[in-house]
Design a protein around this motif. Structure first.
Motif, PDB file in Angstrom:
ATOM      1  N   UNK A 116      13.873   7.407  14.308  1.00 28.76           N
ATOM      2  CA  UNK A 116      13.783   6.137  14.261  1.00 28.76           C
ATOM      3  C   UNK A 116      14.246   5.131  13.237  1.00 28.76           C
ATOM      4  N   UNK A 117      15.005   3.922  13.916  1.00 27.22           N
ATOM      5  CA  UNK A 117      15.382   3.186  12.911  1.00 27.22           C
ATOM      6  C   UNK A 117      14.552   2.137  12.441  1.00 27.22           C
ATOM      7  N   UNK A 140       0.879  -1.219  -0.086  1.00 31.73           N
ATOM      8  CA  UNK A 140      -0.056   0.082  -0.039  1.00 31.73           C
ATOM      9  C   UNK A 140       0.980   1.211   0.082  1.00 31.73           C
ATOM     10  N   UNK A 141       2.223   1.135   0.454  1.00 22.86           N
ATOM     11  CA  UNK A 141       3.038   2.479   0.568  1.00 22.86           C
ATOM     12  C   UNK A 141       4.206   1.830   0.921  1.00 22.86           C
ATOM     13  N   UNK A 142       5.168   2.563   0.659  1.00 26.34           N
ATOM     14  CA  UNK A 142       6.666   2.391   1.337  1.00 26.34           C
ATOM     15  C   UNK A 142       7.143   3.623   2.352  1.00 26.34           C
ATOM     16  N   UNK A 143       8.099   3.044   3.210  1.00 27.73           N
ATOM     17  CA  UNK A 143       8.877   3.891   3.959  1.00 27.73           C
ATOM     18  C   UNK A 143      10.022   4.434   3.551  1.00 27.73           C
ATOM     19  N   UNK A 144      10.289   5.686   3.562  1.00 25.47           N
ATOM     20  CA  UNK A 144      11.769   6.132   2.931  1.00 25.47           C
ATOM     21  C   UNK A 144      12.580   6.372   4.082  1.00 25.47           C
ATOM     22  N   UNK A 145      13.837   6.069   3.679  1.00 26.68           N
ATOM     23  CA  UNK A 145      15.108   6.264   4.577  1.00 26.68           C
ATOM     24  C   UNK A 145      16.010   7.193   4.160  1.00 26.68           C
ATOM     25  N   UNK A 146      16.622   7.826   5.219  1.00 29.08           N
ATOM     26  CA  UNK A 146      17.716   9.061   4.919  1.00 29.08           C
ATOM     27  C   UNK A 146      19.226   8.172   4.651  1.00 29.08           C
ATOM     28  N   UNK A 147      19.914   9.237   4.479  1.00 30.82           N
ATOM     29  CA  UNK A 147      21.473   8.624   3.894  1.00 30.82           C
ATOM     30  C   UNK A 147      22.272   8.025   5.279  1.00 30.82           C
ATOM     31  N   UNK A 148      21.338   8.036   6.388  1.00 29.02           N
ATOM     32  CA  UNK A 148      21.990   7.578   7.738  1.00 29.02           C
ATOM     33  C   UNK A 148      21.118   6.126   7.883  1.00 29.02           C
ATOM     34  N   UNK A 149      20.233   5.627   6.932  1.00 27.03           N
ATOM     35  CA  UNK A 149      19.493   4.636   7.126  1.00 27.03           C
ATOM     36  C   UNK A 149      18.558   4.645   8.135  1.00 27.03           C
ATOM     37  N   UNK A 157       5.863   7.553   1.481  1.00 28.05           N
ATOM     38  CA  UNK A 157       5.749   8.132  -0.130  1.00 28.05           C
ATOM     39  C   UNK A 157       4.868   9.206   0.092  1.00 28.05           C
ATOM     40  N   UNK A 158       3.785   9.090   0.872  1.00 20.14           N
ATOM     41  CA  UNK A 158       2.494   9.912   0.619  1.00 20.14           C
ATOM     42  C   UNK A 158       2.260  10.454   1.889  1.00 20.14           C
ATOM     43  N   UNK A 159       3.205  10.815   2.824  1.00 20.98           N
ATOM     44  CA  UNK A 159       2.959  11.634   4.071  1.00 20.98           C
ATOM     45  C   UNK A 159       4.129  11.306   5.229  1.00 20.98           C
ATOM     46  N   UNK A 160       3.931  11.858   6.558  1.00 23.20           N
ATOM     47  CA  UNK A 160       4.777  11.702   7.463  1.00 23.20           C
ATOM     48  C   UNK A 160       4.340  10.493   8.090  1.00 23.20           C
ATOM     49  N   UNK A 161       5.236   9.920   9.052  1.00 24.19           N
ATOM     50  CA  UNK A 161       5.254   8.613   9.615  1.00 24.19           C
ATOM     51  C   UNK A 161       5.231   8.803  11.195  1.00 24.19           C
ATOM     52  N   UNK A 162       4.266   8.279  12.000  1.00 24.63           N
ATOM     53  CA  UNK A 162       4.237   8.224  13.465  1.00 24.63           C
ATOM     54  C   UNK A 162       4.314   6.894  13.883  1.00 24.63           C
ATOM     55  N   UNK A 163       4.979   6.827  15.061  1.00 27.21           N
ATOM     56  CA  UNK A 163       5.215   5.428  15.886  1.00 27.21           C
ATOM     57  C   UNK A 163       4.555   5.505  17.168  1.00 27.21           C
ATOM     58  N   UNK A 164       3.976   4.499  17.716  1.00 25.25           N
ATOM     59  CA  UNK A 164       3.417   4.528  18.873  1.00 25.25           C
ATOM     60  C   UNK A 164       4.222   3.353  19.679  1.00 25.25           C
ATOM     61  N   UNK A 165       5.013   3.829  20.745  1.00 28.35           N
ATOM     62  CA  UNK A 165       5.526   2.673  21.606  1.00 28.35           C
ATOM     63  C   UNK A 165       5.263   2.737  23.088  1.00 28.35           C
ATOM     64  N   UNK A 166       4.389   2.033  23.633  1.00 30.47           N
ATOM     65  CA  UNK A 166       3.921   2.027  24.838  1.00 30.47           C
ATOM     66  C   UNK A 166       3.016   3.380  25.008  1.00 30.47           C
TER      67      UNK A 166
END
Length: 278
Positions: free
Chosen positions: A228-229, A166-175, A181-190
């Motif tokens: 985020x790694x 459905x989508x892909x996650x982009x990485x920077x040059x530090x991996x 591809x179409x928006x910012x990403x958020x991660x919930x941890x605890x």
């Protein structure tokens, strides 16, 4: 129909000397209109002005926020789609020159389409993503702007389609994780909600800003902008994407990991409440 430099006209071919076409010498904003009102108008306008300054475009004296709003609404009213619409304004340097432009004066073009719903809803259908590693986002200021050079997003979208994603996650040059591809990403941890900082190369998203502000008002949630790694994604409780047209799109699967959608549901509710209050 389109709005070209303030004139409503029939859509026509872009001239072959257009610098946005030849060199990607353009920036854009995509806005959502509901009931004749541009959502998050100030945020869109000031981001466009800041982007124009960064790329050394000359901002006309009459290019005020009221003018920006008027030009977009003129088009959606002509198209009779002001109840719910998506509009894009593309600003580009006027024709002339090679890599070095002959002028920093600008032209703009606005196009718009109707949208099906006025408010934001949440799509909980299967939404699987994976990493896109053919090309990387560079950690620089230009990466945070909405420029007309979106080749990474284009090739990534083709990769996603070829692999049933459905989508892909982009990485920077530090991996490290940057965005989707179409928006910012958020991660919930605890009890923690995390999104990559703009300094990692992430787009300075308008919906990203709204979600950060809304989440800070949710009791028991700690909001943070952190690196985020890819490994962090597999340990997350919840992942979702944001953009101004969709609102919030939960990720249901990344590799073998499946995710909850609890906070995404709550934030969509609060997002719609904030819109109705304004």
């Amino acid at each position: 129909m389109i709005n070209f430099n303030g004139n409503i006209a029939q859509e026509d071919n872009i001239l072959t000397l257009n610098r946005a076409f030849l060199y990607g010498d353009g920036i854009f904003e995509t806005v959502k209109i509901v009931n004749g009102k541009i959502l998050f108008l100030e945020d869109h306008y000031f981001r466009l002005m800041a982007s124009m300054r960064v790329v050394r475009m000359m901002i006309p004296m009459d290019f005020t926020m009221e003018y920006f709003e008027e030009q977009i609404l003129n088009l959606v009213n002509q198209l009779n789609i002001s109840a719910s619409a998506r509009a894009r304004i593309t600003v580009f340097r006027k024709d002339g020159g090679l890599y070095l432009p002959k002028t920093n004066d600008i032209s703009f073009l606005i196009n718009a389409i109707s949208l099906g719903n006025k408010g934001y809803s949440i799509n909980t259908n299967e939404y699987e993503v994976d990493l896109y590693k053919d090309f990387y986002v560079t950690k620089q200021l230009l990466s945070s702007l909405k420029t007309t050079n979106k080749m990474i997003n284009i090739t990534g979208s083709i990769f996603a389609e070829e692999n049933g994603l459905a989508n892909c996650i982009l990485l920077n040059d530090s991996k490290n994780v940057v965005e989707a591809l179409q928006g910012n990403i958020f991660m919930v941890s605890g009890n923690k909600l995390i999104t990559p900082p703009v300094s990692e190369g992430a787009l300075n998203g308008i919906m990203r800003k709204q979600i950060l502000a809304l989440a800070k008002k949710v009791e028991g949630i700690e909001v943070s902008e952190e690196i985020i790694s890819p490994f962090d994604l597999q340990k997350a409780d919840e992942l979702f994407l944001t953009n101004v047209i969709t609102g919030i799109q939960p990720i249901t699967k990344y590799r073998k990991k499946e995710f909850k959608v609890n906070l995404a549901h709550l934030l969509v509710q609060k997002l719609n409440e904030s819109i109705s209050e304004n």
